[in-house]
Design an enzyme around this catalytic site. Structure first.
Site, mmCIF file in Angstrom:
data_model
loop_
_atom_site.group_PDB
_atom_site.id
_atom_site.type_symbol
_atom_site.label_atom_id
_atom_site.label_comp_id
_atom_site.label_asym_id
_atom_site.label_seq_id
_atom_site.Cartn_x
_atom_site.Cartn_y
_atom_site.Cartn_z
ATOM 1 N N ARG B 123 0.804 -1.227 0.000
ATOM 2 C CA ARG B 123 0.000 0.000 0.000
ATOM 3 C C ARG B 123 0.833 1.271 0.000
ATOM 4 O O ARG B 123 0.381 2.318 0.451
ATOM 5 C CB ARG B 123 -0.988 0.029 1.166
ATOM 6 N N LYS B 144 2.414 11.321 -11.001
ATOM 7 C CA LYS B 144 1.462 10.468 -11.704
ATOM 8 C C LYS B 144 2.174 9.194 -12.137
ATOM 9 O O LYS B 144 3.142 9.245 -12.906
ATOM 10 C CB LYS B 144 0.880 11.190 -12.926
ATOM 11 N N GLU B 186 7.968 17.325 -25.058
ATOM 12 C CA GLU B 186 7.340 17.833 -23.827
ATOM 13 C C GLU B 186 7.971 19.158 -23.391
ATOM 14 O O GLU B 186 7.320 19.980 -22.754
ATOM 15 C CB GLU B 186 7.418 16.790 -22.699
ATOM 16 N N LYS B 228 6.342 22.702 -15.027
ATOM 17 C CA LYS B 228 5.437 21.632 -14.614
ATOM 18 C C LYS B 228 5.232 21.653 -13.099
ATOM 19 O O LYS B 228 4.113 21.491 -12.616
ATOM 20 C CB LYS B 228 5.958 20.265 -15.050
ATOM 21 N N GLU B 238 -4.977 17.049 -9.884
ATOM 22 C CA GLU B 238 -5.504 17.227 -11.233
ATOM 23 C C GLU B 238 -6.996 17.531 -11.250
ATOM 24 O O GLU B 238 -7.781 16.891 -11.951
ATOM 25 C CB GLU B 238 -5.216 15.970 -12.078
ATOM 26 N N ARG B 242 -4.112 21.782 -13.609
ATOM 27 C CA ARG B 242 -3.181 20.774 -14.106
ATOM 28 C C ARG B 242 -3.585 20.216 -15.464
ATOM 29 O O ARG B 242 -2.749 19.723 -16.215
ATOM 30 C CB ARG B 242 -3.090 19.645 -13.072
ATOM 31 N N ASN B 246 -2.191 18.730 -20.471
ATOM 32 C CA ASN B 246 -2.629 17.730 -21.446
ATOM 33 C C ASN B 246 -2.639 18.231 -22.883
ATOM 34 O O ASN B 246 -3.073 17.503 -23.776
ATOM 35 C CB ASN B 246 -4.024 17.218 -21.077
ATOM 36 N N HIS B 249 -2.096 15.856 -25.770
ATOM 37 C CA HIS B 249 -2.191 14.489 -25.259
ATOM 38 C C HIS B 249 -3.499 13.778 -25.586
ATOM 39 O O HIS B 249 -3.529 12.553 -25.600
ATOM 40 C CB HIS B 249 -1.968 14.469 -23.744
ATOM 41 N N HIS B 253 -2.456 10.478 -27.119
ATOM 42 C CA HIS B 253 -2.703 9.170 -26.504
ATOM 43 C C HIS B 253 -3.483 8.248 -27.437
ATOM 44 O O HIS B 253 -3.213 7.046 -27.501
ATOM 45 C CB HIS B 253 -3.481 9.328 -25.196
ATOM 46 N N HIS B 266 6.343 8.233 -27.437
ATOM 47 C CA HIS B 266 5.385 9.138 -26.800
ATOM 48 C C HIS B 266 5.576 10.579 -27.295
ATOM 49 O O HIS B 266 4.608 11.260 -27.643
ATOM 50 C CB HIS B 266 5.537 9.061 -25.281
#
Lengths: 364, 364
Positions: B123, B144, B186, B228, B238, B242, B246, B249, B253, B266
């Protein structure tokens, strides 16, 4: 009906316990501002779904929610990464988004699995626990969610608090007798580690509790949840105090792993674990009467207190090596200090644990 | 050497960027009180492990740490639940406990995968990011972490902040040229959404950046990380701001999913995504020059700005339906508002996105 509040700052949530309260789900979902524009997904297991899913679904649809459902096979084997992958696929197909919630309708397996789906889907969406077993009163408090790895139980998981817990007592009447008995193992543990008066009450009320008398069950679950909630509120991330909740679990988890997940019910494994760990506690100054009393009460509930035949103590020892309660190579146990108290004991030698397991073999 | 602090309250952490700084790992691990009594596990991919794992391992062993290692195949396909299960098994066998840490040595794939192992093992245990690509400057900030599902990228994950990020610039010299180019996608995005002056600087310094001039790379990574970090500090989970990260993206994606994870890098997918989404932005009032300038700079870095042949726009549309940036059935895009600014645009109609994809086909 009783409501208990688990105090965790902005992650606080209510636990509602009572008979016939499922009809109030829509109101409560509205109070928590669960979006009616995003679909919900009820996750349940086959046995529970057959009995209770249509009613829960109907209540939520009447309240204006779009409801998807996902049903997994009953039993501990569903707490796997393979089932996580399947449920995430179902959630994607049903269009669950970041404002969606998951409803976990079932026992501890469903709560842990669906809770971990909620914790990890899109990096975390909300979820509601609807426990359908007595045992699940335990896992419904504290936000610990997880799946199993072939080498260790509950090793892949998260801390993720539910929006609320709704404990509909009428659902308990469909439980098999064996699961009712096993369910009280965690109630007895909560009494043992924190509340001597409650321990006496549980002992006295065993008959009413096993007969599922609503007032008695409501009191038992409310008190069990309160004890756990008090401990969790003081230590959300399990850095200290919370470890005392593990009484019975170091041996218990190893038993489950060796017997094969699902062969022994979790409550049964914890019952044997408590028999063993109260015995271990005696070596660290706990009165011997605590072991005798605990074993007597466990037996009164029809719970096992010895190793089932065919379980090799050496395999149990090895299984404990992978238990996450072992830190830096030394064995750590949470042990009772008396009826109503417990503490963490570090550096417990393997030889002593082996002795205890031998004694448990003879008690079978 | 430069150090940047990401401010997230008790989860704050430093990002160290520089040449030859790997030798300081032991000191920094000590400062963060990473336990020498519990084993560490370095997770890397085959390509990076062959080049850099022995050095990192030796530095940590010299500093008194017990070090286990786990190496996964290079490429996006390693970001799977199957690989999570494998790494958790390795962690158990190596005896990692709750005080252990994981060191993610590699690009974004290793960072995301090893970060999610750290987020979910017992955990949550601690982890250190050691990015070995330019692109990973992006994923190393913000916490993330995730793995992919066969139906969607990054859909199973967590927010889990690292203890620190150590960016050893000498490691970048072993990158293939294609990955160097893709890495700047990026950086260009960070400039585009937040810093017009930095956008001009990146444009002017393209040649030095592609030649991996240390001072230029240090400035580019530091500024990209700072942009960032500022956005993430303001919105850790987010919920709002935030989302502007994206840009590029939503289309990017979907392209990766349709091309097959790993076929398009990517950064390449994000480059095409930025070409498309700046074009989309023009429909919402962004000057057309922003699209032209962005495409010009992307081309200068040798990055693609049109759909690769054979990618069917309809399949890309369907792939976007499963992207988690779609909320309650409507398409949400983060779009630039000018050079150095961006905002979230809700309710973008499917027809318009389809038109944009048609235009991107012609740019190939």
């Amino acid at each position: 009906m009783k409501t208990l509040h688990v105090n965790l700052g902005e992650r606080s949530y209510p636990i509602h316990i009572g008979e016939g309260i499922v009809d109030r789900l829509g109101d409560w979902f509205g109070e928590r501002q669960l979006s009616r524009r995003s679909p919900l997904m009820i996750v349940s297991d086959q046995a529970v779904a057959d009995l209770h899913l249509p009613r829960v679904r109907a209540v939520l649809e009447e309240a204006g929610y779009r409801v998807a459902t996902a049903v997994v096979p009953s039993g501990e084997t569903s707490k796997s990464l393979a089932m996580l992958e399947k449920l995430v696929g179902e959630a994607l197909k049903a269009g669950l988004d970041r404002r969606s919630a998951i409803v976990a309708l079932g026992g501890g397996v469903v709560g842990d699995l669906a809770g971990f789906v909620a914790a990890s889907y899109m990096r975390g969406i909300r979820y509601v626990q609807m426990p359908t077993t007595i045992l699940a009163h335990d896992s419904s408090v504290g936000g610990k969610v997880a799946v199993n790895h072939p080498l260790a139980k509950n090793i892949i998981g998260a801390f993720h608090q539910p929006e609320m817990v709704v404990f509909e007592l009428s659902f308990l009447r469909t439980l098999p007798e064996r699961e009712i008995r096993a369910g009280y193992a965690e109630v007895i543990k909560h009494a043992l580690i924190a509340d001597a008066e409650f321990f006496r009450w549980v002992d006295e009320q065993a008959e009413r509790l096993l007969a599922l008398d609503p007032a008695a069950v409501e009191h038992a679950l409310h008190t069990g949840c309160r004890i756990k909630a008090d401990i969790v509120s003081a230590d959300e991330r399990e850095n200290g105090l919370r470890a005392i909740l593990n009484v019975g679990h170091t041996i218990g988890h190893a038993l489950e792993a060796v017997a094969g997940y699902g062969e022994l019910l979790h409550g049964e494994a914890i019952s044997i674990g408590m028999a063993g760990e109260t015995l271990l506690a005696v070596h660290y100054g706990c009165p011997a009467s605590v072991h005798r009393e605990t074993v007597r009460v466990l037996r009164k509930f029809g719970l096992p207190v010895g190793l089932p035949p065919g379980l090799d103590p050496e395999r149990i020892m090895r299984a404990m090596g992978h238990d996450k309660k072992f830190r830096e190579g030394k064995a750590v146990f949470a042990l009772p200090t008396g009826i109503g108290g417990a503490a963490v004991q570090e550096g417990v030698p393997a030889e002593l644990v082996r002795d205890i397991l031998q004694q448990l073999m003879r008690e079978a």
